[in-house]
Design a protein around this motif. Structure first.
Motif, PDB file in Angstrom:
ATOM      1  N   TRP A  50       0.851  -1.201   0.000  1.00  0.00           N
ATOM      2  CA  TRP A  50       0.000   0.000   0.000  1.00  0.00           C
ATOM      3  C   TRP A  50       0.886   1.250   0.000  1.00  0.00           C
ATOM      4  N   VAL A  51       0.375   2.300  -0.595  1.00  0.00           N
ATOM      5  CA  VAL A  51       0.929   3.628  -0.360  1.00  0.00           C
ATOM      6  C   VAL A  51       0.218   4.183   0.861  1.00  0.00           C
ATOM      7  N   ILE A  52       0.972   4.637   1.834  1.00  0.00           N
ATOM      8  CA  ILE A  52       0.379   5.296   2.997  1.00  0.00           C
ATOM      9  C   ILE A  52       1.056   6.653   3.173  1.00  0.00           C
ATOM     10  N   GLY A  53       0.360   7.544   3.852  1.00  0.00           N
ATOM     11  CA  GLY A  53       0.935   8.865   4.055  1.00  0.00           C
ATOM     12  C   GLY A  53       0.000   9.748   4.839  1.00  0.00           C
ATOM     13  N   GLU A  54       0.303  11.022   4.785  1.00  0.00           N
ATOM     14  CA  GLU A  54      -0.564  11.982   5.463  1.00  0.00           C
ATOM     15  C   GLU A  54      -1.985  11.901   4.912  1.00  0.00           C
ATOM     16  N   PHE A  55      -2.090  11.585   3.628  1.00  0.00           N
ATOM     17  CA  PHE A  55      -3.387  11.533   2.972  1.00  0.00           C
ATOM     18  C   PHE A  55      -4.163  10.264   3.290  1.00  0.00           C
ATOM     19  N   THR A  56      -3.558   9.269   3.976  1.00  0.00           N
ATOM     20  CA  THR A  56      -4.268   8.065   4.424  1.00  0.00           C
ATOM     21  C   THR A  56      -4.276   7.958   5.942  1.00  0.00           C
ATOM     22  N   ASP A  57      -3.837   9.019   6.602  1.00  0.00           N
ATOM     23  CA  ASP A  57      -3.687   9.001   8.057  1.00  0.00           C
ATOM     24  C   ASP A  57      -2.726   7.886   8.471  1.00  0.00           C
ATOM     25  N   TRP A  58      -1.765   7.583   7.569  1.00  0.00           N
ATOM     26  CA  TRP A  58      -0.723   6.566   7.784  1.00  0.00           C
ATOM     27  C   TRP A  58      -1.296   5.170   8.027  1.00  0.00           C
ATOM     28  N   GLN A  59      -2.491   4.917   7.459  1.00  0.00           N
ATOM     29  CA  GLN A  59      -3.126   3.612   7.590  1.00  0.00           C
ATOM     30  C   GLN A  59      -3.235   2.952   6.214  1.00  0.00           C
ATOM     31  N   ALA A  60      -3.212   1.615   6.195  1.00  0.00           N
ATOM     32  CA  ALA A  60      -3.466   0.869   4.962  1.00  0.00           C
ATOM     33  C   ALA A  60      -4.954   0.965   4.631  1.00  0.00           C
ATOM     34  N   GLN A  61      -5.266   1.502   3.475  1.00  0.00           N
ATOM     35  CA  GLN A  61      -6.650   1.625   3.036  1.00  0.00           C
ATOM     36  C   GLN A  61      -6.792   0.952   1.667  1.00  0.00           C
ATOM     37  N   ASP A  62      -7.942   0.338   1.445  1.00  0.00           N
ATOM     38  CA  ASP A  62      -8.136  -0.441   0.225  1.00  0.00           C
ATOM     39  C   ASP A  62      -7.897   0.377  -1.036  1.00  0.00           C
ATOM     40  N   GLU A  63      -8.316   1.635  -1.019  1.00  0.00           N
ATOM     41  CA  GLU A  63      -8.173   2.431  -2.246  1.00  0.00           C
ATOM     42  C   GLU A  63      -6.719   2.806  -2.533  1.00  0.00           C
ATOM     43  N   TYR A  64      -5.838   2.565  -1.558  1.00  0.00           N
ATOM     44  CA  TYR A  64      -4.418   2.869  -1.765  1.00  0.00           C
ATOM     45  C   TYR A  64      -3.567   1.599  -1.874  1.00  0.00           C
ATOM     46  N   ALA A  65      -4.273   0.456  -2.092  1.00  0.00           N
ATOM     47  CA  ALA A  65      -3.548  -0.781  -2.376  1.00  0.00           C
ATOM     48  C   ALA A  65      -2.973  -0.710  -3.788  1.00  0.00           C
ATOM     49  N   MET A  66      -1.718  -1.119  -3.954  1.00  0.00           N
ATOM     50  CA  MET A  66      -1.034  -0.985  -5.241  1.00  0.00           C
ATOM     51  C   MET A  66      -1.257  -2.227  -6.094  1.00  0.00           C
ATOM     52  N   GLN A  67      -1.251  -2.028  -7.399  1.00  0.00           N
ATOM     53  CA  GLN A  67      -1.428  -3.122  -8.357  1.00  0.00           C
ATOM     54  C   GLN A  67      -0.071  -3.724  -8.699  1.00  0.00           C
ATOM     55  N   ARG A  68       0.009  -5.048  -8.688  1.00  0.00           N
ATOM     56  CA  ARG A  68       1.260  -5.731  -9.023  1.00  0.00           C
ATOM     57  C   ARG A  68       1.372  -5.908 -10.528  1.00  0.00           C
ATOM     58  N   LEU A  69       2.522  -5.558 -11.070  1.00  0.00           N
ATOM     59  CA  LEU A  69       2.805  -5.715 -12.495  1.00  0.00           C
ATOM     60  C   LEU A  69       3.868  -6.786 -12.672  1.00  0.00           C
ATOM     61  N   GLU A  70       3.579  -7.754 -13.476  1.00  0.00           N
ATOM     62  CA  GLU A  70       4.524  -8.840 -13.746  1.00  0.00           C
ATOM     63  C   GLU A  70       5.275  -8.557 -15.056  1.00  0.00           C
ATOM     64  N   MET A  87       4.202  13.788   2.665  1.00  0.00           N
ATOM     65  CA  MET A  87       5.008  12.638   3.062  1.00  0.00           C
ATOM     66  C   MET A  87       4.276  11.332   2.765  1.00  0.00           C
ATOM     67  N   TYR A  88       5.071  10.303   2.479  1.00  0.00           N
ATOM     68  CA  TYR A  88       4.503   8.985   2.205  1.00  0.00           C
ATOM     69  C   TYR A  88       5.527   7.899   2.508  1.00  0.00           C
ATOM     70  N   LYS A  89       5.029   6.676   2.604  1.00  0.00           N
ATOM     71  CA  LYS A  89       5.857   5.475   2.698  1.00  0.00           C
ATOM     72  C   LYS A  89       5.141   4.343   1.976  1.00  0.00           C
ATOM     73  N   TYR A  90       5.847   3.233   1.861  1.00  0.00           N
ATOM     74  CA  TYR A  90       5.216   2.012   1.372  1.00  0.00           C
ATOM     75  C   TYR A  90       5.026   1.066   2.561  1.00  0.00           C
ATOM     76  N   LEU A  91       3.799   0.590   2.704  1.00  0.00           N
ATOM     77  CA  LEU A  91       3.509  -0.429   3.695  1.00  0.00           C
ATOM     78  C   LEU A  91       3.498  -1.765   2.963  1.00  0.00           C
ATOM     79  N   ILE A  92       4.457  -2.625   3.321  1.00  0.00           N
ATOM     80  CA  ILE A  92       4.639  -3.893   2.604  1.00  0.00           C
ATOM     81  C   ILE A  92       4.237  -5.055   3.510  1.00  0.00           C
ATOM     82  N   GLU A  93       3.311  -5.858   3.015  1.00  0.00           N
ATOM     83  CA  GLU A  93       2.966  -7.096   3.712  1.00  0.00           C
ATOM     84  C   GLU A  93       3.807  -8.212   3.107  1.00  0.00           C
ATOM     85  N   THR A  94       4.574  -8.868   3.936  1.00  0.00           N
ATOM     86  CA  THR A  94       5.501  -9.891   3.455  1.00  0.00           C
ATOM     87  C   THR A  94       4.777 -11.218   3.256  1.00  0.00           C
TER      88      THR A  94
END
Length: 634
Positions: A50-70, A87-94
């Motif tokens: 996910w992209v998270i940031g000030e605009f997501t209140d630093w929470q993982a939200q469905d609309e900010y889930a990223m699409q995987r490209l192969e 500001m932003y970060k990437y929230l990565i689920e391993t």
């Protein structure tokens, strides 16, 4: 529609996407008539991002889930309505269900430490004003016959404000440095400035050599646009800009590159390959195309987007040797059983050939501390294709000699002559860098033996010898005026010392040397060739006097150097000269005398037919204790 095409995938997967920084990271874009930012990140081992940031209140939200490209595992998301500075970060689920928070490896701007977020920033609208410099740069002769006198600077400690301003802890901004540093460099006569630690880094005490943001000028001094202004200002004033660049290793900070997507991605997975035990850092995996592309893209970004003129590559030896800093059993041999990192060798050949080929007039400099052959040799001939190599061997020999009591120097005379025995092997820069004035090594002035006046005269003699010796020049800030305390990153240089006449005199002496350096092409042309240098007397160990000539390709404006490394005066010192004719004394230890020498004819000596130093002709004149004498002849 994706911003990352199949062709982009192909190039990146093959390590050949040379503008990858325009694809990965955060970039303004437009989708379906809406303006916003396209986020792209390489995280092939991730389960979700996910992209998270000030605009997501630093929470993982469905609309900010990223699409995987192969097939490479690129994650992408377009977010409408974002602006510079957010500001932003990437929230990565391993794959094993952990959630980790990572800064963007391709971010162009970062939150001021101790924060670790990335920031959206676009400086592409900056209007460059250095066209004249850039056009001239393209035409620089590949023979390297240019003057290069480098002033090495740590921006945070060159000068500081006495009061804190807007949370920058008294540090000068890029724009303030652009004015004050530029003015000082012009006054002194340096040709280039080399900046330590500009790529974003979390810990001040690392001096910028443990990097987390390979595409971001550190926010300590301002924005990427501010840094462009700094480079622009230097160029408008005919000053080249060199950056220290660190592709050897990276720190283990949680928000950084270590196990970026839950598994080793940028580093070698085997700790015997991927760990620097002495430094506590990770080693880049030079066998992975995408990692090499990341580093090459960083180098090109600094040179092509920020107009930087050269990169000084840090810790090259640590990259070339698999056993660097490691004990037996703690490293893995290459496929031939050797200790050479063959992948790093190919990386360097690719990097240097590409950067220099795409950007004529720029240069790549290796800080390499061993005798690895052909550092500056052509890749086609088995070399690494660097433009220059720091001459660490010369530096150690020079300092070992200069620290000796003068009465002991005759036993180490060869330390000052040995550098010429291998001078033809590489294109060198003679360096007296920051590393030599920290960690109880003393400042340059306090390395010198004797009382205060002796220290200054010793240092003048040493600097004059360095000027005359073949090789480009580098001096760390403060050593030009005799900084007394060791350098420390948390305080500014001791500029108040210039109120002392001896410190002020040393600075003027160095300024005079730099003026001679730029005025006389014999000091910077044809430097690897013996026909440009000749010892007059390299063997006068008992008196610790060195004499040599630097010869111009035109036969005009040659220089004779005589340097006395003892306090003993030689009132009628005789030195052999290459031929008959007039020899004009143009520079000495004494600034007042130097002013008289400019126009005076009283200091011109006619060579006599009197054998000395194996020469038919010679001149005689008074050589003072720790005396420096530079003569001009045609």
């Amino acid at each position: 529609m994706s911003g990352f095409s199949e062709y982009d995938m192909y190039l990146f997967g093959n390590g050949r996407h040379y503008e990858i920084y325009k694809k990965l990271g955060a970039h303004y874009d437009e989708r379906d008539g809406a303006s916003g930012v396209r986020f792209s990140v390489w995280a092939p081992h991730a389960h979700r991002v996910w992209v998270i940031g000030e605009f997501t209140d630093w929470q993982a939200q469905d609309e900010y889930a990223m699409q995987r490209l192969e097939p490479l595992g690129i994650y992408e998301l377009f977010v409408p309505g974002r602006v510079n500075g957010e500001m932003y970060k990437y929230l990565i689920e391993t794959q094993d269900g952990r959630r980790i928070y990572k800064a963007d490896p391709y971010a162009s701007y970062a939150e001021l430490r101790p924060g670790t977020s990335s920031k959206i920033f676009d400086s592409s609208s900056y209007k460059w004003k250095d066209t004249k410099w850039m056009n001239k740069r393209k035409k620089i002769d590949s023979s390297k016959d240019i003057p290069m006198a480098i002033y090495e600077v740590h921006p945070a400690s060159w000068k500081r404000h006495f009061t804190t301003d807007e949370g920058i802890e008294g540090m000068y901004t890029y724009r303030e440095l652009a004015q004050s540093l530029c003015e000082y460099i012009k006054e002194m006569g340096y040709t280039h400035v080399e900046l330590m630690g500009i790529s974003e880094y979390p810990f001040d005490g690392s001096w910028g050599y443990q990097v987390t943001g390979y595409y971001a000028p550190t926010s300590r001094y301002g924005t990427p646009e501010d840094f462009k202004y700094f480079v622009d200002t230097m160029h408008k004033n005919n000053i080249g800009v060199i950056l220290d660049w660190v592709p050897a290793h990276f720190p283990k900070d949680e928000a950084g590159l270590r196990e970026f997507d839950g598994e080793p991605l940028y580093e070698y997975p085997d700790p015997r390959m991927g760990e620097h035990p002495d430094w506590g850092t990770k080693i880049f995996n030079y066998g992975k195309n995408e990692v090499c592309n990341f580093l090459i893209g960083s180098a090109l970004n600094w040179i092509e987007e920020f107009h930087v003129d050269g990169l000084r590559v840090d810790a090259v030896a640590s990259m070339l040797y698999l056993d660097y800093g490691k004990k037996d059993g703690g490293w893995i041999a290459n496929k031939y059983g050797g200790n050479e990192n063959l992948e790093a060798v190919e990386f360097f050949r690719h990097l240097n050939t590409l950067v220099l080929g795409r950007n004529p007039g720029t240069f790549m400099i290796a800080e390499e501390s061993t005798a690895w052959p052909k550092i500056t040799g052509e890749a086609a001939d088995g070399g690494l294709n660097f433009s220059y190599k720091w001459n660490m061997g010369w530096m150690h020999d020079f300092l070992d000699y200069m620290k000796l009591d003068p009465i002991m120097r005759k036993g180490s005379h060869n330390k000052m002559t040995f550098g010429m025995s291998y001078n033809e092997s590489e294109d060198y820069i003679l360096v007296l860098s920051h590393d030599e004035v920290v960690h109880l090594k003393c400042s340059m002035l306090n390395k010198m033996p004797g009382f205060k006046t002796d220290k200054f005269r010793n240092l003048k003699a040493g600097y004059a010898f360095m000027l005359g010796h073949p090789g480009k020049k580098l001096l760390f800030m403060g050593q030009e005026f005799g900084q007394e305390r060791e350098w420390a990153e948390e305080r500014e240089l001791d500029w108040y010392l210039l109120d002392d006449p001896e410190h002020a005199d040393l600075r003027l002496f160095v300024k005079g040397l730099l003026g001679i350096y730029k005025k006389y092409p014999c000091l910077y042309t044809n430097e690897r060739k013996w026909d440009a240098f000749e010892w007059i007397n390299a063997n006068d160990a008992d008196r610790s006097i060195f004499s040599f000539v630097r010869k111009s390709p035109t036969g005009k404006k040659n220089l004779l150097f005589v340097v006395n490394f003892t306090p003993v005066e030689r009132n009628d010192y005789r030195v052999g000269v290459p031929k008959k004719g007039k020899y004009k004394l143009i520079y000495t230890q004494d600034m007042q005398l130097n002013e008289l020498l400019i126009e005076s004819k009283d200091y011109t000596f006619e060579a006599e037919l009197s054998e000395c130093d194996g020469r038919d002709y010679s001149i005689a004149y008074p050589l003072t204790g720790y005396g420096v004498a530079v003569f001009h002849y045609n």
